[in-house]
Design a protein around this motif. Structure first.
Motif: not given
Length: 142
Positions: A29-40, A42-45
């Motif tokens: 699962i990809s995630f990141g800082t929220g600069s694009d559509s990826e989950f952050t 916090v959103e994964l939690l």
């Protein structure tokens, strides 16, 4: 501790502010800082809180009837205070409907108990958050 109790994921940086988590079965699962559509994170939690309880509730109710609709909204407020950054007011709200029929009536009747049992005993994620399990962070020599 039993042989099957260990759980782990590996998080790898894929670029500035972008990461991929990989489980032992090879799922990613990809995630990141929220600069694009990826989950952050916090959103994964929040997704983990809702997903954990959703699995429990689905297993308990769908053996009686397939739901016509099944969604879970998870919300909270991100704050920063003397304890640092954290979430407060976490809420998990189920919206589940079943078609007509005897099995569906049974599924509807056990839905509140299934949600409560998951929250109070079964969902590892919400139990861990509510109990307040300590987290250790270390740096390993490379």
């Amino acid at each position: 501790m039993s042989e099957n109790s260990a759980r782990s994921v590996t998080v790898e940086r894929t670029g500035t502010g972008h990461f991929v988590a990989t489980n032992v079965r090879g799922g990613t699962i990809s995630f990141g800082t929220g600069s694009d559509s990826e989950f952050t994170p916090v959103e994964l939690l929040l997704a983990a809180l809702g997903g954990c309880t959703a699995v429990d509730v689905d297993l308990a109710t769908s053996r009686h009837a397939e739901p016509a609709a099944f969604s879970v909204e998870v919300s909270g407020n991100k704050i920063n205070d003397e304890l640092g950054n954290r979430l407060t007011d976490l809420a998990v709200t189920f919206t589940v409907t079943f078609p007509e029929g005897e099995g569906a009536d049974r599924a509807r009747s056990i839905l509140p108990r299934a949600v409560k049992t998951s929250h109070d005993r079964l969902c590892t994620v919400s139990r861990t958050v509510e109990i307040g399990t300590p987290v250790t962070a270390t740096v390993q020599d490379a």
